[in-house]
Design an enzyme around this catalytic site. Structure first.
Site, PDB file in Angstrom:
ATOM      1  CB  THR A   1      -4.338   7.672  -2.577  1.00 37.30           C
ATOM      2  OG1 THR A   1      -5.363   6.730  -2.902  1.00 37.30           O
ATOM      3  CG2 THR A   1      -4.267   7.823  -1.068  1.00 37.30           C
TER       4      THR A   1
ATOM      5  CD  GLU B   1      -2.746   1.539   0.376  1.00 35.50           C
ATOM      6  OE1 GLU B   1      -3.265   2.668   0.368  1.00 35.50           O
ATOM      7  OE2 GLU B   1      -3.024   0.662  -0.465  1.00 35.50           O
TER       8      GLU B   1
END
Length: 293
Positions: A173, A122
């Site tokens: 993001t 991630e």
């Protein structure tokens, strides 16, 4: 030996729980089939994602091998069911699927180690290791992150139905985090603490109307709305249609709403998006299980 793993999408932040709250949903999900191989290889289908070293599922699997000081390889066949840059924990789910698939292949059952490898994946995808996506995708249900290092997680027994609306807009993001200020007004922080605390109680009591009212945020949403100029209008339409509340999932653009007439809410929001010249889709979902083999 072949291992199949499914890792679900997630609703991160869940209103006032910025970087803390997360909930797995039953669909969509990423699926991997992992098998022994003499090197590391990834074959992907579904939504387009990088192959090779930049693939998050493969990177997380390789990371686990390195953590265990194991040489060898594996082949991953990834069926990418979660749209990238959607706000639904796409990279987190791929990271979980890759790490868990590798762990099952190697006979490893250490949750902490698997999660650490997934969070490295991630981090590669978004610049930070966000456990509020990775953890609920791994464990399922509704999770609360007390701390990242050491990783401490609490679980809330919540069973919710909701509707996800996903417009054809991409919000990376990293871009959504860059727009956030390093400091926020004290009154906004206090308001979020109050809402987050109350939300946990409402979830335990199953009080849908209160949960909906608390799907708000003073820390990230006021700034991220610059990337989603349509949000206030969509929120107004959702509430008028009977939604108890609506929030941005993760960094967006996906939205999550709760109420009684979920199909009507989803359909109305999609129609409003189309009026604004934006294609969108919706689906009814519920609290989901974690990654499974």
């Amino acid at each position: 030996m072949r291992i199949k793993v499914r890792a679900p999408a997630t609703i991160a932040n869940f209103g006032p729980g910025f970087d803390v709250f997360g909930m797995a949903i039953d669909k969509p999900f990423d699926e991997v089939v992992v098998e022994e191989f003499n090197e590391f290889e990834i074959i992907s289908s579904g939504y387009p994602v990088p192959n090779g070293e930049d693939n998050i599922a493969l990177f997380s699997a390789k990371t686990l091998f390195k953590m265990l000081n194991i040489e060898g390889g594996l082949r991953i066949k990834l069926k990418k069911g979660i749209r990238p840059k959607s706000g639904l924990g796409s990279s987190g789910a791929s990271a979980v699927a890759g790490a868990l698939g590798a762990a099952k292949l190697l006979g490893v059952s250490n949750d902490e180690l698997i999660l650490k490898a997934a969070m490295k994946g991630e981090e590669k995808a978004s610049g930070e290791p966000h456990p509020d996506n990775v953890v609920p995708s791994y464990y399922g249900g509704f999770t609360v992150i007390e701390s990242k290092s050491p990783l401490r997680v609490h679980f809330v027994d919540a069973k919710l139905r909701g509707v996800v609306v996903l417009p054809e807009v991409e919000i990376p993001t990293a871009k959504a985090r860059k727009i956030l200020p390093s400091m926020v007004p004290l009154k906004d922080a206090v308001k979020n603490i109050a809402m987050a605390s109350s939300l946990i109680l409402a979830l335990k009591e199953g009080d849908l109307e209160t949960i909906g009212r608390l799907l708000d945020d003073n820390l990230a949403l006021p700034y991220r709305k610059k990337l989603m100029p349509w949000f206030d209008e969509i929120r107004r339409v959702a509430l008028e249609t009977g939604a108890y509340g609506i929030t941005v999932s993760g960094s967006g653009p996906a939205l999550f709403a709760i109420g009684e007439n979920l199909k009507d809410i989803g359909k109305t929001i999609v129609e409003k998006f189309e009026e604004l010249g934006i294609k969108a889709e919706y689906w009814v979902t519920k609290t989901g299980r974690g990654a499974k083999t």
